[in-house]
Design a protein around this motif. Structure first.
Motif, PDB file in Angstrom:
ATOM      1  N   VAL A  33       0.942  -1.191  -0.146  1.00  0.00           N
ATOM      2  CA  VAL A  33      -0.106  -0.139  -0.222  1.00  0.00           C
ATOM      3  C   VAL A  33       0.943   1.224   0.119  1.00  0.00           C
ATOM      4  O   VAL A  33       0.734   2.289  -0.664  1.00  0.00           O
ATOM      5  N   PHE A  34       1.914   1.363   0.757  1.00  0.00           N
ATOM      6  CA  PHE A  34       2.842   2.533   0.879  1.00  0.00           C
ATOM      7  C   PHE A  34       3.446   2.644  -0.330  1.00  0.00           C
ATOM      8  O   PHE A  34       3.528   3.682  -0.788  1.00  0.00           O
ATOM      9  N   LEU A  40       1.732   6.582  -6.937  1.00  0.00           N
ATOM     10  CA  LEU A  40       0.555   7.267  -7.555  1.00  0.00           C
ATOM     11  C   LEU A  40       0.842   8.768  -7.124  1.00  0.00           C
ATOM     12  O   LEU A  40       0.465   9.641  -8.039  1.00  0.00           O
ATOM     13  N   SER A  41       1.516   9.048  -6.151  1.00  0.00           N
ATOM     14  CA  SER A  41       2.028  10.549  -5.938  1.00  0.00           C
ATOM     15  C   SER A  41       2.848  11.016  -6.819  1.00  0.00           C
ATOM     16  O   SER A  41       2.631  12.053  -7.432  1.00  0.00           O
ATOM     17  N   ALA A  42       3.932  10.309  -7.077  1.00  0.00           N
ATOM     18  CA  ALA A  42       4.931  10.644  -8.104  1.00  0.00           C
ATOM     19  C   ALA A  42       4.344  11.061  -9.502  1.00  0.00           C
ATOM     20  O   ALA A  42       4.692  11.916 -10.077  1.00  0.00           O
ATOM     21  N   PHE A  43       3.542   9.835  -9.901  1.00  0.00           N
ATOM     22  CA  PHE A  43       2.751  10.102 -11.239  1.00  0.00           C
ATOM     23  C   PHE A  43       1.852  11.222 -11.123  1.00  0.00           C
ATOM     24  O   PHE A  43       1.911  12.000 -12.280  1.00  0.00           O
ATOM     25  N   GLY A  44       1.201  11.465 -10.063  1.00  0.00           N
ATOM     26  CA  GLY A  44       0.101  12.687  -9.985  1.00  0.00           C
ATOM     27  C   GLY A  44       0.822  13.991 -10.063  1.00  0.00           C
ATOM     28  O   GLY A  44       0.547  14.947 -10.799  1.00  0.00           O
ATOM     29  N   ALA A  73       8.321  13.246  -0.340  1.00  0.00           N
ATOM     30  CA  ALA A  73       8.690  13.676   1.065  1.00  0.00           C
ATOM     31  C   ALA A  73       7.584  13.521   2.026  1.00  0.00           C
ATOM     32  O   ALA A  73       7.415  13.227   3.234  1.00  0.00           O
ATOM     33  N   PHE A  74       6.486  14.459   1.574  1.00  0.00           N
ATOM     34  CA  PHE A  74       5.326  14.770   2.325  1.00  0.00           C
ATOM     35  C   PHE A  74       4.488  13.468   2.601  1.00  0.00           C
ATOM     36  O   PHE A  74       4.110  13.274   3.519  1.00  0.00           O
ATOM     37  N   THR A  75       4.377  12.665   1.405  1.00  0.00           N
ATOM     38  CA  THR A  75       3.504  11.466   1.615  1.00  0.00           C
ATOM     39  C   THR A  75       4.256  10.610   2.493  1.00  0.00           C
ATOM     40  O   THR A  75       3.683   9.731   3.371  1.00  0.00           O
ATOM     41  N   GLU A  76       5.526  10.391   2.294  1.00  0.00           N
ATOM     42  CA  GLU A  76       6.169   9.538   3.148  1.00  0.00           C
ATOM     43  C   GLU A  76       6.230   9.913   4.633  1.00  0.00           C
ATOM     44  O   GLU A  76       6.025   9.036   5.574  1.00  0.00           O
ATOM     45  N   PRO A 135      13.831   3.399  -4.814  1.00  0.00           N
ATOM     46  CA  PRO A 135      13.690   3.227  -6.170  1.00  0.00           C
ATOM     47  C   PRO A 135      12.442   4.433  -6.694  1.00  0.00           C
ATOM     48  O   PRO A 135      12.765   4.886  -7.719  1.00  0.00           O
ATOM     49  N   VAL A 136      11.588   4.478  -6.097  1.00  0.00           N
ATOM     50  CA  VAL A 136      10.434   5.609  -6.400  1.00  0.00           C
ATOM     51  C   VAL A 136      10.939   7.130  -6.164  1.00  0.00           C
ATOM     52  O   VAL A 136      11.069   7.883  -7.002  1.00  0.00           O
ATOM     53  N   PHE A 137      11.774   7.332  -5.001  1.00  0.00           N
ATOM     54  CA  PHE A 137      12.403   8.536  -4.792  1.00  0.00           C
ATOM     55  C   PHE A 137      13.474   8.937  -5.901  1.00  0.00           C
ATOM     56  O   PHE A 137      13.799  10.108  -6.064  1.00  0.00           O
ATOM     57  N   SER A 138      14.172   7.612  -6.392  1.00  0.00           N
ATOM     58  CA  SER A 138      15.262   8.140  -7.554  1.00  0.00           C
ATOM     59  C   SER A 138      14.555   8.624  -8.590  1.00  0.00           C
ATOM     60  O   SER A 138      15.446   9.103  -9.390  1.00  0.00           O
TER      61      SER A 138
END
Lengths: 362, 320
Positions: A33-34, A40-44, A73-76, A135-138
């Protein structure tokens, strides 16, 4: 016959947590889920920035990188604030509910070791979440625009928030005998720390005198969201050595709700403009709060004579005292005093207009 | 010989009002199985929790193997199994014992050896890799008993160890307790299943309202409290019952004789003093000579359960 008992080399609670933390489907579900939420946040955010460019705004590659970094960072942080208390709010109460607490207390295991094992176990899982999100942050690296210094601050803030909000769960778990009231109390504290200040700050301008004033920065000192926005927003917008220019706003409104609040100020010192972000106070507050709550929990976890002084109290007093001393000595580093608007307190009295004598009636 | 457990005027109050223990004096010899009997709220669990170092007494003194009780001494000398014990459902059987062994500072090869030996002792070696939640109640009870043995304590405190067990599991537990006694352990156990204690205990203590009513070797306690023996009589013909009752009630050694409500032909006889075999034979002959058709005659002494009920009822009346 047991003649003497040795102290455990490795915290047994930690060994047990390591063995059982990833058993069952729940840890994997949370992880999935995380990661989905982050993707989804990155894509949005990326789609939003593309839309901004299409509407005619100047969007540089670094802008996209900064926006992605800020949003992720906010989502995390949001995830840590929501998950950390639930991971620890059953630490002591679940042992009481499972009727294993007496069995543990009959062993040489100390309540401090029990708390430390539970906290480190929960934090290691959060660390796993953070590592899994790399990987998402990268994707930010594709666009650039983030300084190493900002990255370090964000990691420090996320880690300190995980520790602080995890300790809130531990404290409530030690205070209440059952897990459900402990979880409810943890989330109430989280709401008081995160939601209420933001709510007050949002209505502050309407009720301030005169109207339209920014909320006082101390209101957001312990708010992790204002801190994360401050780290990722209050950065030099353009590099001009002679005329430094800071952006305390979010030009693209990536986190629109929060960007309206005071996340820091610029103080005009003799050596030039000085940046005063709010996250410094947040970080120190989290460290102080963590040790105070841990100290309270270590007493609350005892079955009897809870408040009798113990040798371990000296360690807590030393840690809390050291942080308090640091806070006091570096008060100018974190204490934000908003500059007084010149028109409110003029240096010289404003000359009053000379009343015009009515022209003599001829 | 040094006593394994000794309490001197042990007193405990909850919230400064409710008296749980009232000057309790307890003496348990080394290497014996001591049964601690009492009704609910008598103070059994409070006593065991104090002995395990989990509760500080309001007043009084506790000595374990001659050593004054401290939390450290209790952790070292005592293995404690609570009445409502918990198990970690998400642990395997060997991991459960490994966890508690680590709590006592065991590590390396010694840790593995202790876990293996205990699994063999409680007959759970075959369930080594099973999850604790999949074990039966009896197996969980044995596992919990094994956890109390990880640091090889000389004294074992077991609070209601047989509660909720089926007959087979009770027999297994009894065998295990005897094995542990043979290993030199002193075992103190509380129970409501009094017949169980009679079969396994060397000594018993009866507690009520926080006070020790009687304590000592089982046979000695039964002898001290023997106020008379009982006999059960069964009459073949219902018409002879009235005659039999009349004869028995006139007999100088009989204190009471009555017919059972469920079975009118079964008579219970209470004697004023324990009878020997000749006296029993004489009573039987008297009945037969009077023409009473006796189909069954069995003499028996008062059992532990009856002793317990009588004693606690007497204490209750005294207190009220």
């Amino acid at each position: 016959m047991a003649t003497h008992i040795r102290r455990p080399l490795l915290n047994p609670i930690l060994v047990r947590e390591a063995r059982t933390r990833m058993r069952g489907f729940r840890p994997y579900l949370i992880l999935t889920v995380f990661l989905l939420l982050l993707i989804l946040s990155a894509f949005g955010i990326y789609q939003y920035m593309v839309f901004q460019a299409r509407t005619g705004m100047v969007v540089l590659s670094s802008h996209i990188g900064q926006a992605l970094f800020k949003g992720l960072a906010f989502t995390e942080m949001l995830f840590i604030v929501l998950v950390a208390p639930i991971l620890t709010s059953g630490a002591i109460s679940s042992e009481r509910e499972r009727l294993t607490y007496d069995m543990l207390l009959a062993t040489p295991l100390k309540p401090g070791q029990l708390l430390a094992g539970k906290l480190i176990g929960a934090l290691s899982y959060l660390l796993l979440l953070i590592v899994a999100s790399i990987p998402v942050f990268s994707t930010v690296l594709i666009f650039g625009g983030i300084e190493l210094r900002t990255l370090i601050w964000v990691v420090l803030l996320l880690g300190s928030a995980a520790l602080f909000f995890g300790t809130i769960g531990l404290f409530c778990s030690s205070l209440f005998g059952r897990t459900t009231p402990a979880t409810i109390a943890s989330y109430t504290l989280v709401l008081i720390l995160c939601g209420v200040p933001l709510l007050v700050a949002s209505i502050w301008p309407q009720f301030s005198n005169p109207m339209g004033q920014s909320p006082p920065p101390w209101l957001l000192y312990l708010n992790p969201f204002s801190a994360i926005v401050a780290v990722t927003t209050v950065t030099p917008a353009a590099f001009q050595p002679d005329v430094p220019f800071f952006s305390v706003n979010d030009p693209f409104m990536v986190v629109p709700f929060l960007s309206q609040f005071s996340v820091g100020i610029i103080r005009y010192a003799q050596e030039g403009p000085v940046l005063m972000p709010v996250y410094r106070a947040t970080l120190l507050g989290f460290w102080l709060g963590t040790f105070i709550l841990l100290w309270l929990s270590s007493h609350l976890a005892l079955p009897a004579r809870r408040w009798r002084p113990r040798w371990s109290d000296l360690g807590f007093v030393a840690a809390v005292g050291a942080i308090a001393l640091l806070i006091w000595m570096r008060i100018d580093w974190w204490w934000i005093v908003p500059p007084v608007d010149p028109w409110l307190m003029p240096v010289e009295p404003v000359p009053m207009p000379v009343p015009i004598d009515p022209a003599p009636v001829p | 010989m040094t006593l394994a457990i000794e309490t001197i005027d042990l007193t405990h109050r909850y919230n400064k009002k409710l008296v749980a223990l009232d000057r309790l004096n307890l003496r348990v010899e080394q290497g014996c199985i001591y049964g601690f009997i009492g009704p609910n709220g008598a103070g059994k669990t409070t006593t065991l929790r104090i002995l395990a170092g989990l509760l500080s007494p309001t007043k009084g003194e506790v000595r374990l193997l001659g050593e004054r009780l401290t939390t450290r001494a209790a952790q070292r000398l005592v293995g404690y199994m609570p009445d409502f014990f918990g198990v970690y459902d998400d642990l395997r059987v060997w991991e459960y014992l490994d966890f508690f062994a680590r709590c006592y500072g065991l590590r390396g090869a010694r840790l593995r050896q202790v876990v293996d030996e205990l699994l063999d002792l409680v007959d759970l070696a075959g369930k080594r890799d099973a999850f604790v939640q999949t074990l039966s109640r009896g197996m969980q009870q044995r596992l919990c008993l094994a956890h109390a043995l990880v640091h090889d304590p000389p004294v074992l405190l077991l609070d209601e160890p047989a509660s909720g067990l089926d007959p087979r599991a009770r027999v297994e537990l009894r065998e295990l307790l005897r094995t542990l006694r043979d290993m030199g352990k002193t075992i103190m156990l509380s129970s409501h299943i009094l017949s169980e204690l009679a079969e396994v205990c060397d000594a018993i203590g009866i507690i009520d309202h926080g006070r020790m009513i009687i304590s000592g070797p089982l046979a000695e306690v039964q002898q001290q409290l023997a106020t008379g023996a009982r006999a059960r009589l069964r009459i073949a013909r219902e018409s002879d019952v009235v005659l039999a009752l009349a004869l028995l009630q006139r007999h100088p050694l009989v204190s009471a004789a009555s017919a059972a409500a469920a079975d009118p032909r079964a008579l219970m006889i209470d004697f004023s003093e324990p009878l020997n075999e000749e006296q029993c034979a004489a009573i039987l002959a008297e009945l037969v000579n009077a023409g009473v058709a006796v189909s069954e005659f069995s003499a028996r002494s008062e059992n532990l359960e009856e002793l317990f009920l009588r004693l606690t009822a007497t204490t209750g009346q005294t207190n009220s």
